[in-house]
Structure formats: structure tokens, C-alpha cells
Scaffold this motif. Structure first.
Motif, PDB file in Angstrom:
ATOM      1  N   PHE A  19      36.610  58.926  70.980  1.00 14.35           N
ATOM      2  CA  PHE A  19      37.123  57.582  71.251  1.00 14.35           C
ATOM      3  C   PHE A  19      36.281  56.888  72.330  1.00 14.35           C
ATOM      4  O   PHE A  19      36.005  55.696  72.238  1.00 14.35           O
ATOM      5  CB  PHE A  19      38.581  57.653  71.690  1.00 14.35           C
ATOM      6  N   ASP A  20      35.877  57.651  73.335  1.00 16.51           N
ATOM      7  CA  ASP A  20      35.094  57.079  74.428  1.00 16.51           C
ATOM      8  C   ASP A  20      33.731  56.580  73.956  1.00 16.51           C
ATOM      9  O   ASP A  20      33.150  55.674  74.568  1.00 16.51           O
ATOM     10  CB  ASP A  20      34.893  58.112  75.541  1.00 16.51           C
ATOM     11  N   HIS A  21      33.219  57.171  72.872  1.00 17.82           N
ATOM     12  CA  HIS A  21      31.863  56.839  72.418  1.00 17.82           C
ATOM     13  C   HIS A  21      31.860  56.139  71.061  1.00 17.82           C
ATOM     14  O   HIS A  21      30.890  56.218  70.325  1.00 17.82           O
ATOM     15  CB  HIS A  21      31.016  58.108  72.339  1.00 17.82           C
ATOM     16  N   GLN A  22      32.923  55.411  70.777  1.00 21.00           N
ATOM     17  CA  GLN A  22      32.970  54.752  69.476  1.00 21.00           C
ATOM     18  C   GLN A  22      31.850  53.738  69.304  1.00 21.00           C
ATOM     19  O   GLN A  22      31.341  53.552  68.195  1.00 21.00           O
ATOM     20  CB  GLN A  22      34.325  54.066  69.265  1.00 21.00           C
ATOM     21  N   GLN A  23      31.429  53.089  70.400  1.00 23.60           N
ATOM     22  CA  GLN A  23      30.341  52.120  70.293  1.00 23.60           C
ATOM     23  C   GLN A  23      29.038  52.796  69.885  1.00 23.60           C
ATOM     24  O   GLN A  23      28.255  52.237  69.116  1.00 23.60           O
ATOM     25  CB  GLN A  23      30.141  51.397  71.629  1.00 23.60           C
ATOM     26  N   GLU A  24      28.801  54.010  70.383  1.00 23.97           N
ATOM     27  CA  GLU A  24      27.613  54.760  69.993  1.00 23.97           C
ATOM     28  C   GLU A  24      27.672  55.153  68.515  1.00 23.97           C
ATOM     29  O   GLU A  24      26.651  55.164  67.824  1.00 23.97           O
ATOM     30  CB  GLU A  24      27.449  56.003  70.862  1.00 23.97           C
ATOM     31  N   LEU A  25      28.867  55.464  68.056  1.00 24.35           N
ATOM     32  CA  LEU A  25      29.023  55.780  66.638  1.00 24.35           C
ATOM     33  C   LEU A  25      28.637  54.589  65.770  1.00 24.35           C
ATOM     34  O   LEU A  25      27.904  54.730  64.783  1.00 24.35           O
ATOM     35  CB  LEU A  25      30.468  56.181  66.344  1.00 24.35           C
ATOM     36  N   VAL A  26      29.124  53.416  66.149  1.00 24.20           N
ATOM     37  CA  VAL A  26      28.818  52.208  65.391  1.00 24.20           C
ATOM     38  C   VAL A  26      27.332  51.879  65.483  1.00 24.20           C
ATOM     39  O   VAL A  26      26.684  51.558  64.480  1.00 24.20           O
ATOM     40  CB  VAL A  26      29.669  51.020  65.893  1.00 24.20           C
ATOM     41  N   ALA A  27      26.791  51.985  66.681  1.00 23.46           N
ATOM     42  CA  ALA A  27      25.380  51.668  66.879  1.00 23.46           C
ATOM     43  C   ALA A  27      24.474  52.603  66.090  1.00 23.46           C
ATOM     44  O   ALA A  27      23.403  52.211  65.614  1.00 23.46           O
ATOM     45  CB  ALA A  27      25.033  51.736  68.372  1.00 23.46           C
ATOM     46  N   ALA A  28      24.909  53.850  65.939  1.00 24.81           N
ATOM     47  CA  ALA A  28      24.096  54.819  65.208  1.00 24.81           C
ATOM     48  C   ALA A  28      23.949  54.443  63.743  1.00 24.81           C
ATOM     49  O   ALA A  28      23.005  54.871  63.078  1.00 24.81           O
ATOM     50  CB  ALA A  28      24.721  56.204  65.329  1.00 24.81           C
TER      51      ALA A  28
END
Length: 240
Positions: A19-28
Motif C-alpha cells: 500500500f505504501d508503494h502503490q505509486q511505484e507499482l503504477v509507475a512501473a
């Protein structure tokens, strides 16, 4: 295939780090070319909605969905070998595949756990990854159909895996078959399984079923470190 690593993380037991890194998931997903725009948008939408919910609710739903009964188990060989002796040899063969690819898993994880298998495929070239997905396409379609029947948001992840495989297999083709199945996650069905296992393991102290072990699985630390360093959050079964 970065999308395989993302889906692997989303299919693993939900943790706060995800949850804390959802932006990284999207960016990937931005440089990923294996999914078309429509499918990429579906995956991003899943991530947004998934991470917008309370973590405890998501964790409870995950356990209800994937750890109760066997119909939606994420242990692949559950759907191929069941409790037969062939399952043990299949596990050994798959472990050998992982080792040959430079991957190691710890004792807490079963090698046929779908997120782990997807992580393995993500470490292969595109052709091998697609071949590995094609090997399990019938299982993916069956799981997808059952999840669609239960109106689970997770169903879209299985549709995306089938799209990545490049096969013609679809979850929709199994709708009629799944509609006629008896649910195995009802209290009555679970009680029947529990009674059967009590008889089977009576007197065997310390013996835990594979289904119980599934509750303890955690993906972190299960694969080689070089495959875990994707923004801390991103991330065949041949039988021959």
C-alpha cells in the motif's frame, strides 16, 4: 515482463508495504509494453481501488477467498494433482527449475504458489514467460471463472494473465461449468474436509496440511534478492 511482477505482488498476501508503494507499482507500468493500453488501464485501476481500501479488510478478504476451500487455491498443483503422490515429484521438478534459474525459496513457501511462479516467469525472457503462462492457462481460466462467479475484483488479474499468455483460452468459456460446481468454502463443506483430515492425521502430532501451511506463506525473502529490488513493491510448470 514487469507486469508479471506487479501481478505477482498483487496476488500475494497483502502487506502495508504494498500500500505504501502503490505509486511505484503504477509507475512501473509506464514503460511496460507487454500489455495494450486497455489492459494496462485495467491493471492500474485495480491497483488504485485495491490500495484505497483498509488493509485489514483486504487481508480478511484475501484469506476468505484464497485460503478457504480448494477451488480458488493459489497452489497450482492443487488443481492438477490434488492429494496424489504425483504432486510431490512435481514439486521437486519445479524446485529444480527455480534453482537452474538462480532462484531459491525458503522452507515457508511452496514452489507451486502462483505469485512465486509468476516471479520466476518474470525473470525469464518474454518468450519463455509466455510459454510458462501457456502451460498454466487452463488453471488460470478456471480460477478466473470462479472468481468472476464470486464477483471478486481479483478476477481481472487472471484475465490479464491470460492476455499476457497470448492463448485463446478465456475464463468466460468456463462459466457454465463453474455455475454447476458445488461451493467448497461453505461452513458445511469446510467441516467435512476438517473431519476427513482429522481421521487421516489422527495421532500424527505436528502434522499440518498444505492448506494450513498456506496461511503462513509470505513472499518476502522467498526469492533471490536481485528479483525483489523493484522499487520495493513491484516486482513452465512443464510437468514433462
Amino acid at each position: 515482463m514487469i507486469s508479471l511482477r506487479v501481478i505477482a505482488r498483487l496476488l500475494d498476501y497483502p502487506e502495508q508495504a504494498l500500500f505504501d508503494h502503490q505509486q511505484e507499482l503504477v509507475a512501473a507500468m509506464e514503460p511496460a509494453s507487454e500489455l495494450d493500453l486497455h489492459h494496462s488501464a485495467q491493471l492500474i485501476l485495480f491497483i488504485r481501488r485495491f490500495c484505497a481500501r483498509p488493509l485489514l479488510d483486504v487481508q480478511a478478504e484475501y484469506c476468505e477467498l484464497f485460503d478457504r476451500g480448494r477451488a480458488t487455491s493459489l497452489l497450482l498443483f492443487e488443481h492438477v494433482h490434488g492429494e496424489s503422490r504425483d504432486r510431490g515429484q512435481a514439486m521437486v521438478d519445479l524446485m529444480d527449475q527455480y534453482r537452474q534459474a538462480g532462484l531459491e525459496i525458503d522452507s515457508r513457501e511452496l514452489p507451486d504458489f502462483l505469485p512465486l511462479y509468476l516471479e520466476y516467469l518474470a525473470s525469464r525472457n518474454k518468450e519463455d514467460a509466455r510459454g510458462g503462462l501457456q502451460d498454466i492457462a487452463p488453471i488460470l481460466a478456471l480460477l478466473g471463472a470462479r472468481l468472476h462467479q464470486r464477483q471478486s475484483p481479483y478476477a481481472v488479474l487472471f484475465d490479464l494473465l491470460l492476455a499476457l499468455s497470448g492463448t485463446e483460452v478465456k475464463s468466460t468459456s468456463l462459466e457454465e461449468q463453474v455455475a454447476g460446481e458445488a461451493r467448497d468454502d461453505t461452513p458445511q463443506a469446510l467441516d467435512a474436509v476438517w473431519e476427513e483430515e482429522q481421521v487421516k492425521f489422527l495421532g500424527e502430532q505436528g502434522c499440518a496440511s498444505a492448506q494450513q501451511a498456506a496461511h503462513q506463506r509470505r513472499f518476502a525473502g522467498a526469492v533471490a534478492p536481485q528479483y525483489l529490488d523493484v522499487a520495493q513493491a513491484t516486482m513452465g510448470i512443464k510437468g514433462r
